[in-house]
Design a protein around this motif. Structure first.
Motif, PDB file in Angstrom:
ATOM      1  N   VAL A   1       1.139  -1.369  -0.197  1.00  0.00           N
ATOM      2  CA  VAL A   1       0.016  -0.334  -0.249  1.00  0.00           C
ATOM      3  C   VAL A   1       0.770   1.386  -0.203  1.00  0.00           C
ATOM      4  O   VAL A   1       0.397   2.428  -0.331  1.00  0.00           O
ATOM      5  N   GLY A   2       2.290   1.457   0.416  1.00  0.00           N
ATOM      6  CA  GLY A   2       2.685   2.176   0.393  1.00  0.00           C
ATOM      7  C   GLY A   2       3.566   2.679  -1.434  1.00  0.00           C
ATOM      8  O   GLY A   2       3.411   3.688  -1.287  1.00  0.00           O
ATOM      9  N   THR A   3       2.329   1.730  -2.400  1.00  0.00           N
ATOM     10  CA  THR A   3       2.711   2.647  -3.728  1.00  0.00           C
ATOM     11  C   THR A   3       1.871   3.854  -3.813  1.00  0.00           C
ATOM     12  O   THR A   3       1.950   5.131  -4.317  1.00  0.00           O
ATOM     13  N   ALA A   4       0.738   4.167  -2.753  1.00  0.00           N
ATOM     14  CA  ALA A   4      -0.093   5.113  -2.574  1.00  0.00           C
ATOM     15  C   ALA A   4       0.317   6.685  -2.873  1.00  0.00           C
ATOM     16  O   ALA A   4       0.440   7.728  -3.512  1.00  0.00           O
TER      17      ALA A   4
ATOM     18  N   PHE B   1      -1.531  -2.734  -7.729  1.00  0.00           N
ATOM     19  CA  PHE B   1      -2.670  -1.554  -8.557  1.00  0.00           C
ATOM     20  C   PHE B   1      -1.307   0.067  -8.375  1.00  0.00           C
ATOM     21  O   PHE B   1       0.113  -0.392  -8.035  1.00  0.00           O
ATOM     22  N   TYR B   2      -1.853   0.525  -9.136  1.00  0.00           N
ATOM     23  CA  TYR B   2      -1.473   1.141  -9.892  1.00  0.00           C
ATOM     24  C   TYR B   2      -0.051   1.663 -10.504  1.00  0.00           C
ATOM     25  O   TYR B   2       0.348   2.530 -10.894  1.00  0.00           O
ATOM     26  N   GLU B   3      -0.075   0.438 -11.108  1.00  0.00           N
ATOM     27  CA  GLU B   3       1.483   0.098 -12.094  1.00  0.00           C
ATOM     28  C   GLU B   3       1.027   1.168 -13.646  1.00  0.00           C
ATOM     29  O   GLU B   3       2.051   2.411 -13.719  1.00  0.00           O
ATOM     30  N   ASP B   4      -0.374   1.131 -13.878  1.00  0.00           N
ATOM     31  CA  ASP B   4      -0.029   2.051 -15.211  1.00  0.00           C
ATOM     32  C   ASP B   4      -0.274   3.698 -15.102  1.00  0.00           C
ATOM     33  O   ASP B   4       0.295   4.170 -15.406  1.00  0.00           O
ATOM     34  N   LYS B   5      -1.294   4.107 -13.592  1.00  0.00           N
ATOM     35  CA  LYS B   5      -0.851   5.842 -13.232  1.00  0.00           C
ATOM     36  C   LYS B   5       0.970   5.690 -12.815  1.00  0.00           C
ATOM     37  O   LYS B   5       1.322   6.319 -13.286  1.00  0.00           O
ATOM     38  N   MET B   6       1.599   4.614 -12.166  1.00  0.00           N
ATOM     39  CA  MET B   6       2.864   5.319 -12.609  1.00  0.00           C
ATOM     40  C   MET B   6       3.509   5.238 -13.471  1.00  0.00           C
ATOM     41  O   MET B   6       4.335   5.786 -13.309  1.00  0.00           O
TER      42      MET B   6
END
Length: 291
Positions: free
Chosen positions: A115-118, A147-152
């Motif tokens: 969740v540190g990806t956020a 999660f957030y792979e594409d956003k990153m």
């Protein structure tokens, strides 16, 4: 009251909510956090700001339902409201204090665990808006938790994904990717690592051997968020700090990791008992020895 604009399930265990909070959105900065409270009886939950839009007047929070309070967040849908959202609290990321010249002379590496990806995302986005594309490592236990792979990828120079079980992309932990990148000749001047306590500890041990200054976020040990409870007390070098008011970001090389990891386990028993009582209701008694 703070209206929930949207609610999205990002992975098997992680959820995102976009919340109306115009005043907060106009003052947010990467690295800071909010205190979110569902209702009058709800706990104060510190959540790092994932994104913000001053024009729309919204802030984005990402959370993993673990304790009773975050499980109760799941009861809310778009159109419902949080009773309180307070912030922005804490100090902005240290990258915001760097001059434009310094920013453009450094090579940045971000390491995101679970969740540190956020909270990593807004910092990488902030750099991208200034023409700087950082490298990002995202680590999860398995593909279902990513999660957030594409956003990153939209804001980063390169994104490297690793899973503990090898179910997607690279197999291994984030530190193995750091080793590989350095072995390939990649050079970094500054690293930011955010995720589980154990991940951040071993990330700093790895970057230290390569001489890469590393910043970490101590959000995992925060409780009250205002410096009053003392639960997020930690030793940084020879000084005692509070994660909420002095951080949440600190020099990872100076942190007493063993102390912090013990502190992060301090309320596990109470949290577990409260969760069982919430999930099992009247069927949960505890201590009777009949189960």
């Amino acid at each position: 009251m703070y209206k929930i604009v949207s609610k999205t399930q990002l992975s098997a265990v992680v959820w995102e909510m976009v919340v109306e909070a115009p005043l907060l959105a106009s003052h947010c900065a990467p690295g800071q956090f909010l205190i979110v409270k569902k209702d009058e009886a709800g706990e104060r939950i510190p959540l790092t700001i994932c994104d913000y839009d001053a024009e729309k007047g919204t802030v984005t929070i990402v959370f993993q339902p673990i304790g009773v309070s975050t499980l109760k967040f799941l009861e809310l849908e778009a159109g419902d409201s949080f009773m309180d959202v307070v912030g922005p609290l804490g100090k902005p990321s240290d990258i915001l204090s760097m001059s434009e010249e310094e920013l453009h002379t450094k090579k940045f590496l971000f390491v995101a665990g679970g969740v540190g990806t956020a909270p990593v995302y807004p910092q990488v986005k902030w750099l991208h808006e200034r023409g700087i594309d950082a490298d990002v490592i995202i680590g999860t236990r398995t593909h279902d938790l990513l999660f957030y792979e594409d956003k990153m990828k939209e804001v980063a120079g390169h994104v490297y994904v690793t899973t503990d079980d090898g179910s997607y992309m690279h197999k291994g932990v984030v530190t193995s990717v750091i080793d590989e990148l350095v072995a390939e000749g990649r050079h970094y001047d500054h690293c930011v690592a955010i995720g589980p306590m154990i991940m951040m500890k071993f990330c700093t041990l790895t970057t230290k051997k390569y001489g890469i200054p590393t910043i970490v976020s101590m959000n995992p040990i925060m409780v009250d968020g205002t410096g009053m409870c003392g639960a997020c007390r930690l030793t940084v070098g020879d000084e005692v700090k509070f994660a909420c008011v002095d951080g949440p970001e600190f020099d990872g090389f100076k942190i007493n990791w063993n102390e912090c990891m013990k502190r992060s386990q301090m309320y596990k028993t109470q949290e577990g008992e409260a969760k069982l009582a919430y999930l099992e209701g009247a069927s949960h008694h505890g201590g009777c020895g009949n189960c």
